[in-house]
Write an enzyme that holds these catalytic residues in place. Structure first.
Site, PDB file in Angstrom:
ATOM      1  N   CYS A 127      66.797 -34.828   0.698  1.00 22.97           N
ATOM      2  CA  CYS A 127      65.630 -35.349   0.512  1.00 22.97           C
ATOM      3  C   CYS A 127      64.593 -34.682   1.388  1.00 22.97           C
ATOM      4  O   CYS A 127      63.161 -34.754   1.137  1.00 22.97           O
ATOM      5  CB  CYS A 127      65.610 -36.825   0.621  1.00 22.97           C
ATOM      6  SG  CYS A 127      65.491 -37.454   2.232  1.00 22.97           S
ATOM      7  N   SER A 170      63.403 -43.358  31.763  1.00 22.47           N
ATOM      8  CA  SER A 170      63.615 -43.215  33.294  1.00 22.47           C
ATOM      9  C   SER A 170      64.785 -43.856  34.034  1.00 22.47           C
ATOM     10  O   SER A 170      65.027 -45.016  33.389  1.00 22.47           O
ATOM     11  CB  SER A 170      62.150 -43.278  34.285  1.00 22.47           C
ATOM     12  OG  SER A 170      61.973 -44.792  33.951  1.00 22.47           O
ATOM     13  N   ASP A 216      73.497 -49.274  30.541  1.00 19.54           N
ATOM     14  CA  ASP A 216      74.868 -48.792  30.740  1.00 19.54           C
ATOM     15  C   ASP A 216      74.792 -48.127  32.144  1.00 19.54           C
ATOM     16  O   ASP A 216      75.768 -47.737  32.699  1.00 19.54           O
ATOM     17  CB  ASP A 216      75.040 -47.378  29.784  1.00 19.54           C
ATOM     18  CG  ASP A 216      75.165 -47.746  28.483  1.00 19.54           C
ATOM     19  OD1 ASP A 216      76.030 -48.666  27.963  1.00 19.54           O
ATOM     20  OD2 ASP A 216      74.703 -47.184  27.516  1.00 19.54           O
ATOM     21  N   LEU A 259      60.157 -49.599  42.378  1.00 24.13           N
ATOM     22  CA  LEU A 259      61.189 -48.852  42.604  1.00 24.13           C
ATOM     23  C   LEU A 259      60.914 -47.315  42.829  1.00 24.13           C
ATOM     24  O   LEU A 259      60.339 -46.905  41.946  1.00 24.13           O
ATOM     25  CB  LEU A 259      62.387 -49.065  41.418  1.00 24.13           C
ATOM     26  CG  LEU A 259      63.559 -48.078  41.630  1.00 24.13           C
ATOM     27  CD1 LEU A 259      64.398 -48.605  42.843  1.00 24.13           C
ATOM     28  CD2 LEU A 259      64.306 -48.307  40.488  1.00 24.13           C
ATOM     29  N   ALA A 290      66.718 -42.419  -1.739  1.00 22.99           N
ATOM     30  CA  ALA A 290      66.377 -43.889  -2.675  1.00 22.99           C
ATOM     31  C   ALA A 290      67.814 -44.482  -2.794  1.00 22.99           C
ATOM     32  O   ALA A 290      67.817 -45.799  -2.405  1.00 22.99           O
ATOM     33  CB  ALA A 290      65.870 -43.452  -3.979  1.00 22.99           C
ATOM     34  N   GLN A 350      76.312 -33.445  -2.329  1.00 24.18           N
ATOM     35  CA  GLN A 350      76.276 -35.052  -2.968  1.00 24.18           C
ATOM     36  C   GLN A 350      77.593 -35.601  -2.655  1.00 24.18           C
ATOM     37  O   GLN A 350      77.628 -36.677  -2.258  1.00 24.18           O
ATOM     38  CB  GLN A 350      76.165 -34.974  -4.324  1.00 24.18           C
ATOM     39  CG  GLN A 350      74.615 -34.497  -5.057  1.00 24.18           C
ATOM     40  CD  GLN A 350      73.352 -35.478  -4.410  1.00 24.18           C
ATOM     41  OE1 GLN A 350      73.776 -36.728  -4.763  1.00 24.18           O
ATOM     42  NE2 GLN A 350      72.722 -34.988  -3.621  1.00 24.18           N
ATOM     43  N   GLU A 353      77.136 -40.384  -7.445  1.00 28.09           N
ATOM     44  CA  GLU A 353      77.623 -41.526  -7.071  1.00 28.09           C
ATOM     45  C   GLU A 353      79.058 -41.656  -6.374  1.00 28.09           C
ATOM     46  O   GLU A 353      79.240 -42.219  -5.536  1.00 28.09           O
ATOM     47  CB  GLU A 353      77.350 -42.707  -7.853  1.00 28.09           C
ATOM     48  CG  GLU A 353      76.074 -42.914  -8.425  1.00 28.09           C
ATOM     49  CD  GLU A 353      75.926 -43.910  -9.564  1.00 28.09           C
ATOM     50  OE1 GLU A 353      76.308 -43.428 -10.533  1.00 28.09           O
ATOM     51  OE2 GLU A 353      75.821 -45.292  -8.874  1.00 28.09           O
TER      52      GLU A 353
HETATM   53  C1  LIG Z   1      66.642 -45.743  20.879  1.00 30.24           C
HETATM   54  C2  LIG Z   1      67.033 -46.201  22.181  1.00 30.24           C
HETATM   55  C3  LIG Z   1      68.266 -46.194  22.388  1.00 30.24           C
HETATM   56  C4  LIG Z   1      68.736 -46.594  23.747  1.00 30.24           C
HETATM   57  N1  LIG Z   1      69.875 -46.529  24.248  1.00 30.24           N
HETATM   58  C5  LIG Z   1      70.451 -46.874  25.210  1.00 30.24           C
HETATM   59  C6  LIG Z   1      71.732 -46.988  25.652  1.00 30.24           C
HETATM   60  O1  LIG Z   1      72.481 -46.449  25.148  1.00 30.24           O
HETATM   61  N2  LIG Z   1      71.972 -47.277  27.054  1.00 30.24           N
HETATM   62  C7  LIG Z   1      70.965 -47.758  27.862  1.00 30.24           C
HETATM   63  O2  LIG Z   1      71.562 -48.288  28.968  1.00 30.24           O
HETATM   64  N3  LIG Z   1      69.906 -47.832  27.626  1.00 30.24           N
HETATM   65  C8  LIG Z   1      69.396 -47.423  26.048  1.00 30.24           C
HETATM   66  N4  LIG Z   1      68.153 -47.421  25.988  1.00 30.24           N
HETATM   67  C9  LIG Z   1      67.160 -47.980  26.957  1.00 30.24           C
HETATM   68  C10 LIG Z   1      66.450 -46.969  27.818  1.00 30.24           C
HETATM   69  O3  LIG Z   1      67.610 -46.449  28.462  1.00 30.24           O
HETATM   70  C11 LIG Z   1      65.769 -47.809  28.812  1.00 30.24           C
HETATM   71  O4  LIG Z   1      64.642 -48.371  27.922  1.00 30.24           O
HETATM   72  C12 LIG Z   1      65.002 -46.692  29.632  1.00 30.24           C
HETATM   73  O5  LIG Z   1      65.992 -46.012  30.391  1.00 30.24           O
HETATM   74  C13 LIG Z   1      63.753 -47.358  30.376  1.00 30.24           C
HETATM   75  O6  LIG Z   1      63.145 -46.188  30.940  1.00 30.24           O
HETATM   76  P1  LIG Z   1      61.476 -45.906  30.652  1.00 30.24           P
HETATM   77  O7  LIG Z   1      61.279 -45.033  31.380  1.00 30.24           O
HETATM   78  O8  LIG Z   1      61.407 -45.561  29.081  1.00 30.24           O
HETATM   79  O9  LIG Z   1      60.917 -47.308  30.805  1.00 30.24           O
HETATM   80  P2  LIG Z   1      59.403 -48.058  30.383  1.00 30.24           P
HETATM   81  O10 LIG Z   1      59.753 -48.531  28.942  1.00 30.24           O
HETATM   82  O11 LIG Z   1      58.490 -46.830  30.860  1.00 30.24           O
HETATM   83  O12 LIG Z   1      59.449 -49.118  31.545  1.00 30.24           O
HETATM   84  C14 LIG Z   1      60.563 -50.229  31.102  1.00 30.24           C
HETATM   85  C15 LIG Z   1      60.303 -51.227  32.419  1.00 30.24           C
HETATM   86  O13 LIG Z   1      60.726 -50.893  33.652  1.00 30.24           O
HETATM   87  C16 LIG Z   1      59.792 -51.026  34.528  1.00 30.24           C
HETATM   88  N5  LIG Z   1      59.663 -50.031  35.558  1.00 30.24           N
HETATM   89  C17 LIG Z   1      59.819 -48.581  35.160  1.00 30.24           C
HETATM   90  N6  LIG Z   1      59.900 -47.838  36.163  1.00 30.24           N
HETATM   91  C18 LIG Z   1      59.723 -48.624  37.220  1.00 30.24           C
HETATM   92  C19 LIG Z   1      59.741 -48.451  38.734  1.00 30.24           C
HETATM   93  N7  LIG Z   1      59.820 -47.299  39.453  1.00 30.24           N
HETATM   94  N8  LIG Z   1      59.556 -49.501  39.656  1.00 30.24           N
HETATM   95  C20 LIG Z   1      59.404 -50.677  38.908  1.00 30.24           C
HETATM   96  N9  LIG Z   1      59.775 -50.910  37.479  1.00 30.24           N
HETATM   97  C21 LIG Z   1      59.772 -49.873  36.690  1.00 30.24           C
HETATM   98  C22 LIG Z   1      58.455 -51.255  33.676  1.00 30.24           C
HETATM   99  O14 LIG Z   1      57.640 -52.092  34.553  1.00 30.24           O
HETATM  100  C23 LIG Z   1      59.067 -51.885  32.517  1.00 30.24           C
HETATM  101  O15 LIG Z   1      58.975 -53.182  32.591  1.00 30.24           O
HETATM  102  C24 LIG Z   1      67.576 -46.957  25.103  1.00 30.24           C
HETATM  103  C25 LIG Z   1      66.512 -47.148  24.435  1.00 30.24           C
HETATM  104  C26 LIG Z   1      66.117 -46.771  22.969  1.00 30.24           C
HETATM  105  C27 LIG Z   1      64.463 -46.769  22.701  1.00 30.24           C
HETATM  106  S1  FES Z   2      67.923 -34.964   3.905  1.00 29.59           S
HETATM  107 FE1  FES Z   2      68.268 -35.930   5.537  1.00 29.59          FE
HETATM  108  S2  FES Z   2      67.683 -37.937   5.230  1.00 29.59           S
HETATM  109 FE2  FES Z   2      67.543 -36.857   3.161  1.00 29.59          FE
END
Ligand SMILES: Cc1cc2nc3c(=O)[nH]c(=O)nc-3n(C[C@H](O)[C@H](O)[C@H](O)COP(=O)(O)OP(=O)(O)OC[C@H]3O[C@@H](n4cnc5c(N)ncnc54)[C@H](O)[C@@H]3O)c2cc1C
Ligand code: FES
Ligand code: FES
Length: 1393
Positions: A173, A410, A423, A466, A861, A1258, A1325
């Site tokens: 698709c 982060s 994790d 932090l 679809a 397919q 299918e």
């Molecule tokens: C699709 C998806 C898959 C994911 N899979 C996993 C997974 O398999 N395992 C897992 O463990 N996690 C997973 N996560 C979570 C992800 O690891 C955490 O959301 C990420 O590490 C947070 O970091 P960030 O920088 O994006 O945080 P942000 O969204 O930028 O901030 C998150 C929070 O942390 C606080 N913060 C950030 N930095 C500081 C600091 N230095 N001091 C104080 N507070 C701070 C912020 O105030 C906020 O409240 C997943 C997230 C998504 C969206």
């Molecule tokens: S080709 Fe990957 S979602 Fe359709």
């Protein structure tokens, strides 16, 4: 307050005069490669964006210009809105629509872009992939963004990645393709010759619902340095030498679907360079605090720690946003709002990477990818003894999220958000990692463990941030492990995870210090503190293990409502993880002193190895074309998808990519939150106050039909007085932007009065006798009598869960009133334009001839875009009619999953009579499908499940009933296979049970009962099963079934905690739609005077390559090259009354119509050709025009003569049969329930393939969707009928890690089909059902566990056969400990419907 680095202080900078915001921007065609970027456009721009004045920060600072680059062009955004994500900015502002929306939450990878940043201190450019849907534009200051348009285009140069993805048939698709291209491209920018491991890791965050990934990986392999041989070492040969053995030498077969010779080389010097201006900016401009103000939110990006601390003191509630992967989803999906956010990523202290005497210090803003790289390096540099903590953390990082998430998320964010699913926290806490915290005037260091173990001053205050994390070296006598189990091995949040550490008294196995932390058990990471102190001083032996398990279970409470469900599974995992740790440590002790510590039994050893994702090996075998076929004739050749290149360059246009129409409005729906209730009132007053809101539309606004009666119960556009499911559309808001429409929709208040009964499950429907009519029955032979004569009878029941279509392009409509004669253009992502036209016309009360429905292509679809799309189109059309404006209605992923329903949940109750020799004599089955709240196609699905239930078996006495249950769930609908994948799974289940009972193998029972000669089905249709038997035998042979079964048994004897399983399943898939009129088709072919041909027909391109095949047909018929033929769109204006593209029939029926049209034209041209046989096509056409010969023709196919008499239970509902067989082998981990798909061999009879690349695609795509259905995709509903699983974060479809490590597909040679175009067969299918070979291989593995442990042979496995079920079925001491556990008394959070 401290000063900023440029000397200014917050609030001290002067507010620049507000002016109309302008984005200096011109068209974003890619800039020249290999040299500097073009200067930015200086002229006024059409995408100027006025936001009004007064956007001052809380400190009174004026907004900064946001400067970044996109595809080599400078963007200066005067009014950057912190709420705006890059995805919408690219798509709506910059009109770069190649980057797609698939989920909005970082879970699918459709929006992948490459971000490049320059670090002046190291003078290094970092390229990384990121999800544009979670990336706030404000964090892009000084960055360069590359989108799929910047990688290459048909206008400039198609990049090798794009070319190879398309030519290797890696797009169907095409909706996932730009994201795939960007992930691969980014990897190649960093590693031009990557390893297969790097390649596969780069794609872990990208989902594809169509291809099954194999062709995408084939494209990837062409860039890998190492040769990727199949490692199919069963006979000591690799794939290349083994091909000879894989097929009959008599047959002329081919194994190549593309030619590597055609590919352009990858030339890194041709890539876009990093903009020199950004380098200069980074080098020369002192860093200063940046402010961006949006409509509701302010973004502050400080550059020093002091400033940050001041800001945090001033705004303790403001989150620090780094990757936005935590804050972003909260704001988008959970309604959290922050007026101020602080972005600390540019502060050096938060980015340190420092090796110290005793370990490693990482700044809190370091991305998880940086952390991963640093740890990898450290592990290679430090002695093993010191790196055990590093190894354990690295292990978690490898599977945490996808690469796009790790690149931005982060370390600090993961730790501080303290989510239960983190994790990292358990392993970091167990390993004595120390956090450096700071607030204004105060710094402190605390062990992370204190936070979770409730020790000391353990709360982080809102003002504290932090700064960094210290990860210590491990010590002598110290062992550290980390574990996680997720619904999918990669890119899925853990169900449960753990970090464990033990330190022994020197030279002993006496525990000096023990740390155990778990995630997933409660709302945050928890510590088994008491257990650890109780065990200190004990020896590391079996007694300690027993005691530990008992204590841990007691200490770690898993409340039923924690993260909802799987309580027993989580508890089992908690102790299974400890057991695994126990084994690992025992084994490690052995290396220190083998005399005292003998290690673990050999047969336990394999459980210490985790399953890893390897680059799969694959082979595809198909029959070559005849040597005398004209080189120009494309039929039978593996032709690339007609839109393949456009998919890969992002130029392929889907509904939401259509340019905006003047005055266009956006629509968002308000849905019911109750399953069955009277609507007491709807209060729209607050919604109407939201800026930009235009109107609220409800049932009262529908000019004509709001309820469509296709049977006794209606399909409903807007709920009128009552709601009948959660997710039913009650009303809709139209506004000037999608953001405003959604904000307003959330403010509509609906008051309900709950109605009884609320029926959600099949059992409840049976209890209330709630069914859609008619119920269907088929019967042959004398079932009751046969039951009296059989040796054995078994009775049982299997539950098969529903399935979400998860097409990558969500439901989308653009309705454009044309302003005269009540005409309206409706652009819809649908499989059935005629029904859209019919429903929209009926809703508006206008004749169908005023409604023009257009479909260029559909981003997947699978049955989900039929009637449902019609209802959604009516919603948009009514809104367009009322407002007189164009209305765009694009469902968010969450709304799509909530509203539209999917595959029917299914219960099969069976009674089977059989002889001791395995002959099945009598079967009595009842099928119940959960139809949901309206009929849709549920009765038909139930009927088809009866007609196809025999699968490949002749059952002499058979009675089956099918009931479509009427419940208060969103209405379920057609889905690839249409009832067959469920009813045939029931059949294969009782086949397997008969095997268990008779002691014969399942394959013997299958063979004994398989159709063998010309026979009749249970509804008296003739059937020749010759090719069924050929497929079965070939699959047996190609898979080396018996020798591998023996090898698996041998493996099982030698491995206690890991087991292999193997299963082979046959397939008979009848083709037909049951009635002639449903398979009629038309085509329209125009020849223009320049010789070019415009082709159209009634079929819809949704990834199955129908247009490519139709062009192949036209090319053969007109004897002109494919390049002379163009397909523009499917439209109700060119082909009226077209049937739905469904039921595998598209190519069959439209192919006949195209052929007919072409033959008509050729007949008209024949006299001219005869007169000038040596002439060219263009000459003939010119001549024909001059002779006034019509150069336009329609073609028509009346449909197949199919019928079914349900009264008599007889008929010819099908025209022909497809056959196949699949053999799959798996390995399971009995401690976790995890499994790995090792190998699958499929043999399929699809007649003479018109396009083997498309057809194999397919088969593979459907097979992988089948793996999803049968082993992983779980829809979860609350006891109130609310769907929990509304996105890829909660609902897991197969990803790259799920496809078999060895994957072979062979098309049965010398198969003819007299009923369809060019002797082909419709293949869309059938392959899905073959995914159940994995289900039965898993069952086989579980059986071997149970046999070894002397557990009872009869056991029930429902679908999907998830890790949770596998773990529970592999009963052992650990599961035994759950039996009398208190958790049994919890009310489950989710119900089985
Ligand atoms: C699709 C998806 C898959 C994911 N899979 C996993 C997974 O398999 N395992 C897992 O463990 N996690 C997973 N996560 C979570 C992800 O690891 C955490 O959301 C990420 O590490 C947070 O970091 P960030 O920088 O994006 O945080 P942000 O969204 O930028 O901030 C998150 C929070 O942390 C606080 N913060 C950030 N930095 C500081 C600091 N230095 N001091 C104080 N507070 C701070 C912020 O105030 C906020 O409240 C997943 C997230 C998504 C969206
Ligand atoms: S080709 Fe990957 S979602 Fe359709
Ligand atoms: S749309 Fe961004 S990851 Fe799905």
């Amino acid at each position: 307050m401290s000063g900023t680095s440029d000397g200014s202080r917050f609030g001290a900078r002067r507010l620049s005069p507000r002016r109309r915001a302008r984005c200096r921007w011109d068209r974003l065609a890619p800039a020249p490669r290999g040299r500097g970027p073009r200067p930015a456009c200086r002229g006024p721009s059409s995408c100027g964006w006025f936001r009004g004045s007064g956007a001052m920060s809380p400190q009174g600072a004026a907004a900064d210009d946001l400067i970044f680059y996109v595809n080599g062009r400078k963007v200066i955004e005067k009014n950057a809105d912190p709420e705006q994500m890059l995805l919408s900015y690219l798509r709506k502002r910059l009109r770069l629509t190649g980057t797609k929306y698939g989920c909005g939450g970082g879970g699918c990878g459709a929006c992948t872009v490459m971000i490049s940043t320059y670090e002046p201190s190291s003078k290094k450019i970092r390229h990384y992939s990121a999800n544009a849907c979670l990336l706030p534009i404000c964090c892009l200051y000084g960055a360069a963004v590359t989108t799929v348009e910047g990688v290459g285009s048909t206008e400039t140069r198609v990049h090798p990645v794009q070319e190879r993805l398309a030519k290797c048939h890696g797009s169907q698709c095409g909706f996932c393709s730009p994201g795939m291209v960007m992930s691969i491209y980014t990897l190649l920018r960093n590693y031009p010759e990557p390893t297969p491991e790097q390649m596969i890791a780069a794609l872990a965050g990208n989902l594809c619902r169509c291809t099954g990934y194999r062709p995408i990986l084939d494209a990837c392999k062409t860039f890998c340095k190492e040769s990727v041989c199949c490692q199919r070492k069963a006979n000591g040969k690799c794939c290349s030498d083994q091909e000879d053995d894989l097929f009959d030498k008599e047959e002329k077969v081919s194994t190549s679907l593309f030619s590597i010779d055609e590919f352009q080389p990858l030339d890194p010097t041709q890539e876009l360079i990093f903009p020199p201006e950004l380098m200069r900016m980074a080098e020369n401009q002192p860093k200063r605090t940046l402010f961006f103000h949006g409509e509701r939110m302010t973004w502050i990006s400080p550059v020093s720690l002091d400033e940050l601390l001041d800001l945090k003191a001033a705004h303790p509630k403001a989150p620090l946003v780094v990757g936005n992967t935590g804050v972003g989803p909260e704001m988008k999906f959970r309604g959290v709002f922050h007026p101020v956010v602080i972005a600390p990523a540019r502060i050096p202290d938060l980015n340190v990477v420092k090796y110290t005497e005793d370990g490693l210090t990482l700044g809190a803003a370091c991305s998880l990818s940086v952390a991963k790289d640093v740890l990898t390096n450290a592990i290679s540099e430090f002695p093993e003894e010191k790196t055990k903590v590093f190894c354990a953390v690295l292990k978690q990082l490898r599977t945490l999220g996808g690469e796009q998430i790790r690149n931005v998320a982060s370390l600090g964010g993961n730790i501080i958000s303290r989510k239960s699913t983190s994790d990292l926290n358990p392993v970091l806490a167990a390993s004595n990692c120390v956090l450096s915290l700071a607030s204004r005037g105060k710094k402190r260091r605390i062990p992370l463990s204190d936070i979770f173990a409730g020790v000391g001053n353990n709360t982080i205050t809102p003002e504290e941030i932090l700064v960094s994390v210290h990860i210590p070296h491990s010590r002598k006598g110290e062992y550290v492990c980390a574990f996680r189990q997720a619904p999918r091995r990669e890119n899925a949040l853990s169900i449960t995870n753990a970090g464990m550490r033990v330190l022994f008294e020197e030279g002993t196995d006496i525990i000096k210090d023990l740390s155990i932390f778990y995630g997933g058990a409660a709302s945050t990471t928890v510590c088994a503190k008491q257990t650890c102190s109780a065990l200190t001083g004990r020896h590391w032996n079996e007694q300690t293990l027993d005691e530990a398990c008992r204590l841990i279970l007691k200490e770690i409470a898993v409340p039923g409502s924690a993260s909802g469900e799987k309580v027993d599974y989580k508890k089992t995992l908690i102790i299974s993880f400890f057991y695994r740790f126990f084994l690992e440590v025992l084994q490690s002790l052995k290396t220190t002193d083998p005399y005292h510590y003998p290690g673990i039994p050999v047969e336990y050893g394999s459980v210490l190895q985790d399953f890893k994702t390897k680059m799969p090996q694959s082979i595809q075998i198909y029959q070559d074309i005849e040597p005398d076929q004209s080189p120009q004739d494309p039929v039978g050749r593996p032709i690339m998808h007609q839109s393949g290149i456009k998919h890969a360059t992002g130029e392929a246009v889907y509904i939401d990519d259509l340019p905006s129409v003047d005055g266009e409005l956006f629509l968002a729906v308000v849905t019911s939150s109750r399953a069955h209730a009277k609507i007491v009132s709807i209060d729209t007053s607050e919604a109407l106050k939201v800026p930009g809101v235009f109107d609220v539309i409800s049932a009262h606004d529908v000019p004509a039909t709001n309820e469509f009666y296709y049977s006794d119960d209606p399909e409903i556009v807007f709920a009128r007085n009552k709601v009948i499911c959660v997710g039913q559309i009650v009303c809709a808001v139209v506004a000037d932007s999608d953001v405003h429409a959604k904000q307003a929709a959330a403010k509509v208040k609906i008051e309900y009065e709950v109605l009884e009964p609320v029926i959600l499950t099949i059992e409840e429907a049976i209890k209330h006798n709630s069914f859609f009519e008619p119920k269907r029955k088929l019967e042959q032979g004398n079932v009751d009598q046969a039951f009296e004569t059989v040796d054995n009878i078994i009775e049982g029941e299997i539950h098969i869960g529903g399935q979400e279509h998860f097409y990558m392009e969500t439901q989308s409509v653009l309705a454009v009133p044309k302003g005269e004669d009540k005409e309206m253009d409706v652009y819809v992502s649908t499989q059935h334009p005629a029904v859209i036209q019919e429903m929209v016309a009926a809703s508006l009360g206008v004749p169908a001839n005023r409604i023009m429905c257009h479909v260029k292509r559909v981003g997947g679809a699978f049955g989900g875009k039929l009637l449902k799309s019609g209802l959604l189109a009516s919603v948009a059309a009514v809104a367009a009619k009322k407002t007189g404006r164009a209305v765009r209605f694009i469902l968010s992923r969450g709304d799509d999953m909530l509203i539209t329903g999917g595959r029917h949940p299914f219960i099969g109750k069976y009674k089977v009579g059989f002889m001791n020799d395995g002959r099945i004599r009598a079967v009595d089955v009842n099928y119940y499908i959960n139809g949901g709240c309206t009929p849709d196609e549920s009765v038909l699905v139930a009927a088809v499940s009866l007609l196809k239930m025999d699968n490949a078996y002749k059952i002499p006495n058979l009675r089956c009933w099918a009931y479509a249950c009427k419940t208060n769930l969103p209405s379920n609908t057609a889905f690839r296979g249409f009832g067959f994948p469920q009813s045939a799974l029931v059949t294969e289940t009782w086949i397997t049970e008969v095997a268990d009972k008779t002691g014969l193998s399942p394959e013997k029972i299958r063979e004994i009962n398989m159709y063998k000669e010309n026979e009749q089905t249970h509804f008296k249709q003739k059937l020749d099963p010759q090719n069924l038997i050929r497929c079965w035998n070939e699959c047996m042979e190609k898979s080396a079934y018996y020798s591998r079964k023996k090898a698996a048994n041998e493996f099982n004897k030698q491995n206690y905690w890991k087991k292999k399983g193997i299963a082979i399943v046959p397939l008979k898939f009848p083709f037909g739609l049951g009635t002639r009129y449903l398979s009629q088709a038309s085509a329209l072919v125009h020849i223009y005077t320049d010789g070019s041909v415009l082709l159209t027909h009634g079929g819809i391109e949704m990834g199955q390559g129908i247009h490519t095949k139709m062009i192949q047909v036209a090319s053969r018929e007109l004897n002109i090259p494919m390049s002379s033929i163009h397909f523009c769109e499917t439209s109700t204006t060119t082909v009226p009354n077209a049937c739905a593209s469904a039921g595998s029939a598209g190519t069959d029926v439209n192919g006949m119509a195209v052929k007919d049209a072409c033959q008509t034209l050729l007949k008209r041209l024949q006299p001219i050709i005869n007169k000038n046989p040596k002439g060219t096509w263009n000459e003939w056409i010119k001549e024909a025009f001059e002779q006034s010969v019509s150069l336009s023709a329609t073609g028509y196919f009346r449909g197949y003569n199919e019928n079914m008499d349900w009264e008599k239970g007889e008929g010819q509902p099908f025209t022909y049969f497809l056959f196949g067989a699949a053999c799959s082998e798996v390995e399971i981990n009995c401690l976790t329930g995890d499994h790995k798909n090792l190998r699958t061999d499929i043999v399929m009879d699809i007649g003479c393939s018109i396009n083997p690349a498309v057809d194999i695609g397919q088969i593979e795509g459907a097979f992988v969707q089948g793996i999803g259905l049968y082993t992983m995709e779980e829809l979860k509903y609350s006891p109130e009928g609310v769907l929990y699983t509304r996105g890829p974060d909660q609902y897991k479809i197969p990803a790259v890690c799920d496809i078999p490590e060895q994957f072979s597909v062979s098309l049965l040679s010398s198969s003819q089909n007299p009923h369809a175009i060019y002797a082909s067969k419709g293949i869309g299918e059938a392959g899905l059902f073959l995914g159940c070979s994995v289900f039965f291989a898993l069952r086989d593995a579980v059986t071997s566990v149970r046999n070894e442990r002397g557990l009872k042979t009869t056991f029930v496995l429902n679908s999907p056969l998830t890790a949770e079920q596998i773990r529970a079925s592999c009963a052992d001491d650990f599961t035994e400990m759950m039996t009398n556990n208190e958790s049994a008394s919890f009310t489950p959070r989710a119900i089985s419907v």
